[in-house]
Design an enzyme around this catalytic site. Structure first.
Site, PDB file in Angstrom:
ATOM      1  N   LYS A   9       0.843  -1.197   0.000  1.00  0.00           N
ATOM      2  CA  LYS A   9       0.000   0.000   0.000  1.00  0.00           C
ATOM      3  C   LYS A   9       0.887   1.259   0.000  1.00  0.00           C
ATOM      4  O   LYS A   9       2.103   1.179   0.228  1.00  0.00           O
ATOM      5  CB  LYS A   9      -0.928  -0.053   1.210  1.00  0.00           C
ATOM      6  CG  LYS A   9      -1.967  -1.195   1.131  1.00  0.00           C
ATOM      7  CD  LYS A   9      -2.770  -1.300   2.411  1.00  0.00           C
ATOM      8  CE  LYS A   9      -3.882  -2.335   2.322  1.00  0.00           C
ATOM      9  NZ  LYS A   9      -4.620  -2.468   3.603  1.00  0.00           N
ATOM     10  N   TYR A  49     -11.991  -2.943  -3.660  1.00  0.00           N
ATOM     11  CA  TYR A  49     -12.552  -3.117  -2.311  1.00  0.00           C
ATOM     12  C   TYR A  49     -14.089  -3.126  -2.325  1.00  0.00           C
ATOM     13  O   TYR A  49     -14.701  -2.796  -1.314  1.00  0.00           O
ATOM     14  CB  TYR A  49     -12.039  -2.005  -1.397  1.00  0.00           C
ATOM     15  CG  TYR A  49     -10.642  -2.264  -0.846  1.00  0.00           C
ATOM     16  CD1 TYR A  49     -10.361  -3.392  -0.066  1.00  0.00           C
ATOM     17  CD2 TYR A  49      -9.605  -1.368  -1.078  1.00  0.00           C
ATOM     18  CE1 TYR A  49      -9.090  -3.629   0.451  1.00  0.00           C
ATOM     19  CE2 TYR A  49      -8.321  -1.588  -0.561  1.00  0.00           C
ATOM     20  CZ  TYR A  49      -8.085  -2.731   0.212  1.00  0.00           C
ATOM     21  OH  TYR A  49      -6.826  -2.957   0.728  1.00  0.00           O
ATOM     22  N   PHE A  57     -15.520   2.638   7.112  1.00  0.00           N
ATOM     23  CA  PHE A  57     -14.153   3.053   6.781  1.00  0.00           C
ATOM     24  C   PHE A  57     -13.870   3.045   5.287  1.00  0.00           C
ATOM     25  O   PHE A  57     -12.744   3.333   4.874  1.00  0.00           O
ATOM     26  CB  PHE A  57     -13.140   2.165   7.518  1.00  0.00           C
ATOM     27  CG  PHE A  57     -13.270   0.677   7.229  1.00  0.00           C
ATOM     28  CD1 PHE A  57     -12.694   0.112   6.099  1.00  0.00           C
ATOM     29  CD2 PHE A  57     -13.980  -0.151   8.091  1.00  0.00           C
ATOM     30  CE1 PHE A  57     -12.815  -1.250   5.825  1.00  0.00           C
ATOM     31  CE2 PHE A  57     -14.104  -1.525   7.826  1.00  0.00           C
ATOM     32  CZ  PHE A  57     -13.524  -2.068   6.693  1.00  0.00           C
ATOM     33  N   ARG A  85      -1.215 -14.703   4.050  1.00  0.00           N
ATOM     34  CA  ARG A  85      -1.938 -13.986   5.105  1.00  0.00           C
ATOM     35  C   ARG A  85      -1.209 -14.093   6.444  1.00  0.00           C
ATOM     36  O   ARG A  85      -1.214 -13.160   7.239  1.00  0.00           O
ATOM     37  CB  ARG A  85      -3.369 -14.534   5.242  1.00  0.00           C
ATOM     38  CG  ARG A  85      -4.270 -14.295   4.037  1.00  0.00           C
ATOM     39  CD  ARG A  85      -4.846 -12.908   3.978  1.00  0.00           C
ATOM     40  NE  ARG A  85      -5.773 -12.634   5.053  1.00  0.00           N
ATOM     41  CZ  ARG A  85      -6.562 -11.559   5.094  1.00  0.00           C
ATOM     42  NH1 ARG A  85      -6.554 -10.668   4.109  1.00  0.00           N
ATOM     43  NH2 ARG A  85      -7.358 -11.360   6.110  1.00  0.00           N
ATOM     44  N   THR A  91      -5.281  -8.022  10.450  1.00  0.00           N
ATOM     45  CA  THR A  91      -5.669  -6.734   9.845  1.00  0.00           C
ATOM     46  C   THR A  91      -5.307  -5.559  10.743  1.00  0.00           C
ATOM     47  O   THR A  91      -4.764  -4.555  10.255  1.00  0.00           O
ATOM     48  CB  THR A  91      -7.191  -6.740   9.589  1.00  0.00           C
ATOM     49  OG1 THR A  91      -7.511  -7.867   8.767  1.00  0.00           O
ATOM     50  CG2 THR A  91      -7.636  -5.456   8.914  1.00  0.00           C
ATOM     51  N   ARG A 102       2.785  -6.737   9.271  1.00  0.00           N
ATOM     52  CA  ARG A 102       2.045  -5.697  10.000  1.00  0.00           C
ATOM     53  C   ARG A 102       2.493  -5.629  11.464  1.00  0.00           C
ATOM     54  O   ARG A 102       2.542  -4.545  12.045  1.00  0.00           O
ATOM     55  CB  ARG A 102       0.534  -5.957   9.892  1.00  0.00           C
ATOM     56  CG  ARG A 102      -0.023  -5.648   8.497  1.00  0.00           C
ATOM     57  CD  ARG A 102      -1.430  -6.215   8.357  1.00  0.00           C
ATOM     58  NE  ARG A 102      -2.089  -5.838   7.114  1.00  0.00           N
ATOM     59  CZ  ARG A 102      -3.188  -6.423   6.672  1.00  0.00           C
ATOM     60  NH1 ARG A 102      -3.763  -7.398   7.361  1.00  0.00           N
ATOM     61  NH2 ARG A 102      -3.747  -6.025   5.540  1.00  0.00           N
ATOM     62  N   ASN A 112      -1.938  -0.005   7.298  1.00  0.00           N
ATOM     63  CA  ASN A 112      -1.362  -1.313   7.650  1.00  0.00           C
ATOM     64  C   ASN A 112      -0.511  -1.939   6.553  1.00  0.00           C
ATOM     65  O   ASN A 112      -0.356  -3.148   6.491  1.00  0.00           O
ATOM     66  CB  ASN A 112      -2.458  -2.257   8.164  1.00  0.00           C
ATOM     67  CG  ASN A 112      -3.524  -2.536   7.135  1.00  0.00           C
ATOM     68  OD1 ASN A 112      -3.476  -1.996   6.030  1.00  0.00           O
ATOM     69  ND2 ASN A 112      -4.474  -3.384   7.470  1.00  0.00           N
ATOM     70  N   HIS A 115      -1.668  -5.442   1.483  1.00  0.00           N
ATOM     71  CA  HIS A 115      -2.893  -6.215   1.238  1.00  0.00           C
ATOM     72  C   HIS A 115      -2.512  -7.608   0.759  1.00  0.00           C
ATOM     73  O   HIS A 115      -1.558  -7.758  -0.001  1.00  0.00           O
ATOM     74  CB  HIS A 115      -3.728  -5.531   0.141  1.00  0.00           C
ATOM     75  CG  HIS A 115      -4.801  -6.421  -0.431  1.00  0.00           C
ATOM     76  ND1 HIS A 115      -6.045  -6.549   0.150  1.00  0.00           N
ATOM     77  CD2 HIS A 115      -4.795  -7.270  -1.492  1.00  0.00           C
ATOM     78  CE1 HIS A 115      -6.760  -7.431  -0.546  1.00  0.00           C
ATOM     79  NE2 HIS A 115      -6.027  -7.876  -1.550  1.00  0.00           N
ATOM     80  N   GLU A 126      -8.880 -10.909  -7.917  1.00  0.00           N
ATOM     81  CA  GLU A 126      -7.982  -9.752  -7.780  1.00  0.00           C
ATOM     82  C   GLU A 126      -6.852  -9.804  -8.809  1.00  0.00           C
ATOM     83  O   GLU A 126      -6.475  -8.772  -9.370  1.00  0.00           O
ATOM     84  CB  GLU A 126      -7.432  -9.698  -6.343  1.00  0.00           C
ATOM     85  CG  GLU A 126      -8.515  -9.342  -5.342  1.00  0.00           C
ATOM     86  CD  GLU A 126      -8.110  -9.491  -3.873  1.00  0.00           C
ATOM     87  OE1 GLU A 126      -8.975  -9.274  -3.007  1.00  0.00           O
ATOM     88  OE2 GLU A 126      -6.939  -9.826  -3.587  1.00  0.00           O
TER      89      GLU A 126
END
Ligand code: UDP
Ligand code: MG
Length: 144
Positions: A9, A49, A57, A85, A91, A102, A112, A115, A126
């Site tokens: 990100k 998203y 949010f 993950r 998250t 993270r 964070n 993704h 995706e």
């Protein structure tokens, strides 16, 4: 072979974490099959998203993702979606274990760093969205 979509990100790019993040996936043994640095359009971020569009949010999340360039990647390997993950961590960085990306590099849920697709099906979706022309077709000589 299983593939996942990973995106560094804007905060991850701005903080100079691109190499560190790539390194963690690479050293684990996953194979890089696609890599693009891109400035994301608002409508594209909303599409990525879309499942979260009703969340409070959502607007802030979209602003975050379009605030600077991101690094979009496809990584391949056995169990890469679930293991990816785990490498990323929970998250909310307050709950991410040390040793995860993270857990090591983030404090705020809204900043964070990274993704990762949450399931094989969403990974396919995706990857098709971010790499419409397909990924790079190569095989590591280390894996049979
Ligand atoms: N997010 C946020 N506030 C929240 C929950 C999520 O800002 O309360 C952001 C955060 O950047 C997160 C992203 O929305 O990574 C997508 O949320 P999701 O639940 O899919 O988490 P992820 O799959 O990224 O762990
Ligand atoms: Mg998610």
């Amino acid at each position: 072979m299983e593939q996942t979509f990973i995106m560094i990100k804007p905060d991850g790019v701005q903080r100079g974490l691109v190499g560190e993040i790539i390194s963690r996936f690479e050293k684990k043994g996953f194979i890089l099959k696609g890599l693009r640095m891109v400035g994301v359009e608002r409508s594209f971020a909303e599409k990525h998203y879309e499942d979260l569009s009703s969340k409070p949010f959502f607007t802030g999340l979209v602003e975050y993702i379009i605030s600077g360039p991101v690094v979009a990647m496809v990584w391949e390997g056995k169990g890469v979606v679930a293991t990816g993950r785990k490498i990323i961590g929970a998250t909310n960085p307050a709950a991410s274990e040390p040793g995860t990306i993270r857990g090591d590099f983030a404090v705020e849920i809204g900043r964070n760093v990274i993704h990762g697709s949450d399931a094989v099906e969403s990974a396919k979706k995706e990857i098709a969205l971010w790499f419409p022309d397909g990924v790079v077709d190569w095989q590591s000589s280390l894996h049979s």
